[in-house]
Every structure is written in structure tokens, then in C-alpha cells.
Write a protein that holds these residues in place. Structure first.
Motif, PDB file in Angstrom:
ATOM      1  N   SER A  55       0.824  -1.214   0.000  1.00 25.61           N
ATOM      2  CA  SER A  55       0.000   0.000   0.000  1.00 25.61           C
ATOM      3  C   SER A  55       0.853   1.257   0.000  1.00 25.61           C
ATOM      4  CB  SER A  55      -0.924  -0.017   1.223  1.00 25.61           C
ATOM      5  OG  SER A  55      -1.765   1.110   1.230  1.00 25.61           O
ATOM      6  N   ARG A  56       1.886   1.295   0.841  1.00 27.84           N
ATOM      7  CA  ARG A  56       2.747   2.482   0.928  1.00 27.84           C
ATOM      8  C   ARG A  56       3.533   2.700  -0.357  1.00 27.84           C
ATOM      9  NH1 ARG A  56       3.069   0.454   6.167  1.00 27.84           N
ATOM     10  NH2 ARG A  56       4.871  -0.844   5.641  1.00 27.84           N
ATOM     11  N   VAL A  57       4.124   1.633  -0.883  1.00 22.95           N
ATOM     12  CA  VAL A  57       4.918   1.752  -2.106  1.00 22.95           C
ATOM     13  C   VAL A  57       4.042   2.202  -3.271  1.00 22.95           C
ATOM     14  CG1 VAL A  57       6.214   0.433  -3.841  1.00 22.95           C
ATOM     15  CG2 VAL A  57       6.720   0.126  -1.418  1.00 22.95           C
ATOM     16  N   SER A  58       2.848   1.629  -3.379  1.00 23.58           N
ATOM     17  CA  SER A  58       1.925   2.014  -4.458  1.00 23.58           C
ATOM     18  C   SER A  58       1.553   3.485  -4.359  1.00 23.58           C
ATOM     19  CB  SER A  58       0.656   1.159  -4.386  1.00 23.58           C
ATOM     20  OG  SER A  58       0.951  -0.211  -4.510  1.00 23.58           O
ATOM     21  N   ALA A  59       1.253   3.934  -3.140  1.00 23.77           N
ATOM     22  CA  ALA A  59       0.867   5.326  -2.941  1.00 23.77           C
ATOM     23  C   ALA A  59       2.011   6.280  -3.279  1.00 23.77           C
ATOM     24  CB  ALA A  59       0.413   5.536  -1.498  1.00 23.77           C
ATOM     25  N   CYS A  60       3.230   5.891  -2.914  1.00 23.31           N
ATOM     26  CA  CYS A  60       4.385   6.747  -3.201  1.00 23.31           C
ATOM     27  C   CYS A  60       4.660   6.843  -4.698  1.00 23.31           C
ATOM     28  CB  CYS A  60       5.619   6.223  -2.461  1.00 23.31           C
ATOM     29  SG  CYS A  60       5.557   6.461  -0.667  1.00 23.31           S
ATOM     30  N   GLU A  73       6.457   1.003 -16.968  1.00 21.87           N
ATOM     31  CA  GLU A  73       7.456   1.663 -16.124  1.00 21.87           C
ATOM     32  C   GLU A  73       7.055   1.635 -14.649  1.00 21.87           C
ATOM     33  OE1 GLU A  73       9.320   5.155 -18.889  1.00 21.87           O
ATOM     34  OE2 GLU A  73       7.166   5.246 -18.481  1.00 21.87           O
ATOM     35  N   GLU A  74       5.768   1.844 -14.378  1.00 18.85           N
ATOM     36  CA  GLU A  74       5.292   1.777 -12.998  1.00 18.85           C
ATOM     37  C   GLU A  74       5.517   0.387 -12.410  1.00 18.85           C
ATOM     38  OE1 GLU A  74       1.738   5.086 -12.496  1.00 18.85           O
ATOM     39  OE2 GLU A  74       1.202   3.011 -12.933  1.00 18.85           O
ATOM     40  N   THR A  75       5.293  -0.634 -13.232  1.00 19.68           N
ATOM     41  CA  THR A  75       5.479  -2.009 -12.770  1.00 19.68           C
ATOM     42  C   THR A  75       6.936  -2.277 -12.422  1.00 19.68           C
ATOM     43  OG1 THR A  75       3.611  -2.747 -14.139  1.00 19.68           O
ATOM     44  CG2 THR A  75       5.140  -4.435 -13.361  1.00 19.68           C
ATOM     45  N   ILE A  76       7.842  -1.814 -13.264  1.00 17.48           N
ATOM     46  CA  ILE A  76       9.277  -1.980 -12.990  1.00 17.48           C
ATOM     47  C   ILE A  76       9.643  -1.260 -11.693  1.00 17.48           C
ATOM     48  CG2 ILE A  76      11.607  -1.465 -13.804  1.00 17.48           C
ATOM     49  CD1 ILE A  76      10.229  -3.647 -15.420  1.00 17.48           C
ATOM     50  N   GLU A  77       9.155  -0.045 -11.521  1.00 16.71           N
ATOM     51  CA  GLU A  77       9.439   0.731 -10.315  1.00 16.71           C
ATOM     52  C   GLU A  77       8.896   0.024  -9.080  1.00 16.71           C
ATOM     53  OE1 GLU A  77      11.178   3.939  -8.351  1.00 16.71           O
ATOM     54  OE2 GLU A  77      11.281   3.414 -10.484  1.00 16.71           O
ATOM     55  N   ILE A  79       8.315  -3.231  -8.688  1.00 16.60           N
ATOM     56  CA  ILE A  79       9.123  -4.432  -8.434  1.00 16.60           C
ATOM     57  C   ILE A  79      10.410  -4.076  -7.687  1.00 16.60           C
ATOM     58  CG2 ILE A  79      10.532  -6.197  -9.571  1.00 16.60           C
ATOM     59  CD1 ILE A  79       8.357  -6.265 -11.780  1.00 16.60           C
ATOM     60  N   LYS A  80      11.062  -3.023  -8.144  1.00 15.98           N
ATOM     61  CA  LYS A  80      12.321  -2.622  -7.517  1.00 15.98           C
ATOM     62  C   LYS A  80      12.119  -2.159  -6.079  1.00 15.98           C
ATOM     63  CE  LYS A  80      14.818  -1.315 -11.727  1.00 15.98           C
ATOM     64  NZ  LYS A  80      15.449  -0.195 -12.496  1.00 15.98           N
ATOM     65  N   ARG A  81      11.095  -1.350  -5.865  1.00 15.67           N
ATOM     66  CA  ARG A  81      10.878  -0.811  -4.519  1.00 15.67           C
ATOM     67  C   ARG A  81      10.393  -1.877  -3.541  1.00 15.67           C
ATOM     68  NH1 ARG A  81       8.806   5.464  -4.702  1.00 15.67           N
ATOM     69  NH2 ARG A  81      10.119   6.138  -6.451  1.00 15.67           N
ATOM     70  N   MET A  82       9.717  -2.896  -4.065  1.00 19.27           N
ATOM     71  CA  MET A  82       9.260  -3.983  -3.213  1.00 19.27           C
ATOM     72  C   MET A  82      10.341  -5.037  -3.007  1.00 19.27           C
ATOM     73  SD  MET A  82       6.227  -3.457  -2.025  1.00 19.27           S
ATOM     74  CE  MET A  82       5.947  -5.102  -1.392  1.00 19.27           C
ATOM     75  N   HIS A  83      11.448  -4.904  -3.733  1.00 13.79           N
ATOM     76  CA  HIS A  83      12.578  -5.836  -3.621  1.00 13.79           C
ATOM     77  C   HIS A  83      12.175  -7.270  -3.946  1.00 13.79           C
ATOM     78  CE1 HIS A  83      14.772  -2.517  -1.838  1.00 13.79           C
ATOM     79  NE2 HIS A  83      13.830  -2.395  -0.912  1.00 13.79           N
TER      80      HIS A  83
END
Length: 218
Positions: A55-60, A73-77, A79-83
Motif C-alpha cells: 500500500s505504501r509503495v503504491s501510494a508513493c 514503467e510503474e510495474t518496474i518501479e 518491483i524494484k521498490r518492493m525488492h
């Protein structure tokens, strides 16, 4: 016409976006929501580590890149932020070309992935009771069924920690989402008529060529 209970699509205010309580209609789902249920859900976001982080990563990402990044691009971002370490892709075999391009993008970003096509298992549609006259080939030889449950089970066996749906048919995507063990997003929804852009049917729903004139009483 079926009588439907008033809900969010009947609201012109959408005041929940800024909690403008004075603008809530009398059927507003926010205004009439069970406080205990709201509290229960908030506690899930606060206390469930995975749900909270998603939820936090999606909102950011929404706040930082709204209207600037494509879905890919959002999907790649995300994936990276969720590790996430290994990405599973449940693809329609008819969109394998698009899946190959996306796979190359994942590889370029040093993201591990595993792809499973929808015809895995090569089980004839007759095995699940599909009559010949309902097959694309009308029964002239073997016609493999789409197998979203086996796609889900295969990705689970591969240990994917995030899955992506690319082009599964209506209903087949339902079965995949029902049986997937990992968090999942949808990148492409199939619509052969509209070039996989189903929202175009809604954008043109009131036009002269609309197929929905009867439903919309135009």
C-alpha cells in the motif's frame, strides 16, 4: 432493467477523495461504513507487513509519477521498490510477442523472471466438457484449453514472489487470480477487437457507432 442498490458510481461528488463530509450523498459508502470494519481494515494496513508495504509503495509511486510513467514503467518501479526477487508472468500464448519484449525490459533491469504460457499441459478442451461446436477449430483436431490454474501452480513451484498477468482471457484471468499464491498485478487485458484497449468501448459508448445504444437507451 435490474434494480441496483445505489453505490459509488451513482455519486457525482466523490467527496471521499478529500473527506469533504458535507458533500457526502445520503447513500455514501464512506458515511454509512461500519466503523468496526473500517478499523479492522486500517489495522491490516498498519499491522500486516506485506499489505502495508504494498500500500505504501503504491501510494508513493502514484504521488511521484502520476501521469508521467507508463504502466510498464510503474510495474518496474514497483518491483524494484518492493525488492521482489523473481517475477512470474502468466501470459496468453497469443501475446507471447509482447511478453518477450517485456521480458527483455525486465532482463535489462536485472530482474529475474519466469514465463508460463496459457496452453501449458496441452489438454484438449474436450477434457473439460467443451463441445466441438464451441471450439475455435470446430473439433477439427486437437485444441488445447487455456490452463490458468496450472499456470498459477507452476509459478508457485518456481517460487515467484510477484506475478504479472499478460492477456489472459476473461474468466481465465479469474481462475489465475483465484489460485495464484503470490501478489499479482495485471499488465495487459485482452481485447482483440480494440487492440487490447477495452476502455475504448466505454469512451465510444455514446457515439454513433456504439454497440451499447440499447443498454444506454440512446
Amino acid at each position: 432493467m435490474a434494480k441496483c442498490k445505489l453505490s459509488c458510481s451513482d455519486c457525482a461528488a466523490l467527496a471521499c477523495r478529500a473527506k469533504s463530509e458535507e458533500k457526502y450523498p445520503n447513500f455514501c459508502l464512506t458515511a454509512v461504513a461500519d466503523p468496526a470494519r473500517v478499523k479492522e481494515v486500517l489495522e491490516i494496513y498498519q499491522n500486516d507487513e506485506e499489505c502495508g508495504e504494498i500500500s505504501r509503495v503504491s501510494a508513493c509511486i502514484e504521488g511521484e509519477f502520476y501521469g508521467r510513467l507508463t504502466r510498464v514503467e510503474e510495474t518496474i518501479e514497483f518491483i524494484k521498490r518492493m525488492h521482489y526477487k523473481k517475477i512470474g508472468i502468466a501470459s496468453c500464448v497469443g501475446l507471447m510477442g509482447e511478453t518477450r519484449i517485456f521480458s527483455k525490459i525486465l532482463k535489462a533491469n536485472k530482474i529475474d523472471y519466469y514465463v508460463v504460457g496459457c496452453k501449458i499441459g496441452a489438454i484438449d478442451k474436450s477434457e473439460i466438457g467443451v463441445p466441438d461446436e464451441k471450439k475455435l477449430n470446430k473439433g477439427c483436431g486437437h485444441e488445447s484449453m487455456c490452463n490458468p490454474i496450472l499456470q498459477a501452480k507452476t509459478l508457485q513451484a518456481e517460487g515467484t514472489d510477484f506475478n504479472i498477468v499478460i492477456g489472459l482471457c476473461v474468466g481465465h484471468d479469474t481462475l489465475f487470480l483465484k489460485h495464484t499464491a503470490a501478489p499479482t498485478t495485471v499488465m495487459i487485458v485482452k481485447d482483440r477487437v480494440l487492440g487490447h484497449n477495452p476502455v475504448a468501448a466505454l469512451y465510444t459508448a455514446t457515439s454513433i457507432y456504439s454497440r451499447f445504444k440499447k443498454e444506454l437507451k440512446l
